[in-house]
Write a protein that holds these residues in place. Structure first.
Motif, PDB file in Angstrom:
ATOM      1  N   LEU A 139     110.519 -65.943 -51.396  1.00  0.00           N
ATOM      2  CA  LEU A 139     110.466 -64.896 -52.413  1.00  0.00           C
ATOM      3  C   LEU A 139     111.036 -63.582 -51.864  1.00  0.00           C
ATOM      4  N   PHE A 140     110.668 -63.224 -50.638  1.00  0.00           N
ATOM      5  CA  PHE A 140     111.212 -62.031 -50.006  1.00  0.00           C
ATOM      6  C   PHE A 140     112.737 -62.121 -49.892  1.00  0.00           C
ATOM      7  N   ASN A 141     113.231 -63.285 -49.482  1.00  0.00           N
ATOM      8  CA  ASN A 141     114.681 -63.479 -49.352  1.00  0.00           C
ATOM      9  C   ASN A 141     115.369 -63.296 -50.702  1.00  0.00           C
ATOM     10  N   PHE A 142     114.809 -63.875 -51.756  1.00  0.00           N
ATOM     11  CA  PHE A 142     115.413 -63.738 -53.075  1.00  0.00           C
ATOM     12  C   PHE A 142     115.403 -62.293 -53.548  1.00  0.00           C
ATOM     13  N   LEU A 143     114.267 -61.611 -53.370  1.00  0.00           N
ATOM     14  CA  LEU A 143     114.184 -60.215 -53.814  1.00  0.00           C
ATOM     15  C   LEU A 143     115.156 -59.317 -53.034  1.00  0.00           C
ATOM     16  N   SER A 189     123.362 -57.724 -48.984  1.00  0.00           N
ATOM     17  CA  SER A 189     122.629 -58.829 -49.603  1.00  0.00           C
ATOM     18  C   SER A 189     122.828 -60.142 -48.851  1.00  0.00           C
ATOM     19  N   CYS A 190     124.055 -60.426 -48.439  1.00  0.00           N
ATOM     20  CA  CYS A 190     124.336 -61.737 -47.835  1.00  0.00           C
ATOM     21  C   CYS A 190     124.331 -61.724 -46.307  1.00  0.00           C
ATOM     22  N   VAL A 191     125.002 -60.773 -45.694  1.00  0.00           N
ATOM     23  CA  VAL A 191     125.107 -60.769 -44.236  1.00  0.00           C
ATOM     24  C   VAL A 191     123.804 -60.274 -43.604  1.00  0.00           C
ATOM     25  N   VAL A 192     123.384 -59.068 -43.957  1.00  0.00           N
ATOM     26  CA  VAL A 192     122.149 -58.524 -43.387  1.00  0.00           C
ATOM     27  C   VAL A 192     120.948 -59.343 -43.847  1.00  0.00           C
ATOM     28  N   GLY A 193     120.945 -59.761 -45.102  1.00  0.00           N
ATOM     29  CA  GLY A 193     119.845 -60.584 -45.610  1.00  0.00           C
ATOM     30  C   GLY A 193     119.704 -61.884 -44.846  1.00  0.00           C
ATOM     31  N   PHE A 194     120.822 -62.540 -44.556  1.00  0.00           N
ATOM     32  CA  PHE A 194     120.786 -63.792 -43.794  1.00  0.00           C
ATOM     33  C   PHE A 194     120.241 -63.558 -42.394  1.00  0.00           C
TER      34      PHE A 194
END
Length: 88
Positions: free
Chosen positions: A23-27, A57-62
């Motif tokens: 859920l954290f990853n999606f948010l 969203s994609c690089v830092v999030g990953f």
């Protein structure tokens, strides 16, 4: 009434932790992708040649979720034997 195996309590706790991480990853992804990405293209800023919304969203999030998963598995998950325990 038969008491539940102690391993189920651990499995349920770890499942909730996993759902929380998902859920954290999606948010995180949704917030940056649609928050910063909803601007007109002319207003985009770039980080390492990527639009800022994509980078965050994609690089830092990953990278962030990868580190969080390693930390959670190392410090919060426990090893549980799968063998059937012999009843005494």
């Amino acid at each position: 009434m038969e008491e539940l195996d102690w391993r189920f309590k651990i499995a349920h706790r770890e499942a909730w932790i996993g759902l929380g991480l998902a859920l954290f990853n999606f948010l995180w992804w949704f917030g940056f992708a649609y928050g910063l990405g909803s601007r007109p293209v002319e207003e985009y800023r770039y980080v390492f040649g990527l639009p800022d919304w994509f980078f965050y969203s994609c690089v830092v999030g990953f990278l962030l979720i990868s580190v969080l998963v390693v930390i959670v598995v190392k410090f919060f998950f426990v090893e549980v034997p799968f063998d059937e325990e012999e009843e005494e």
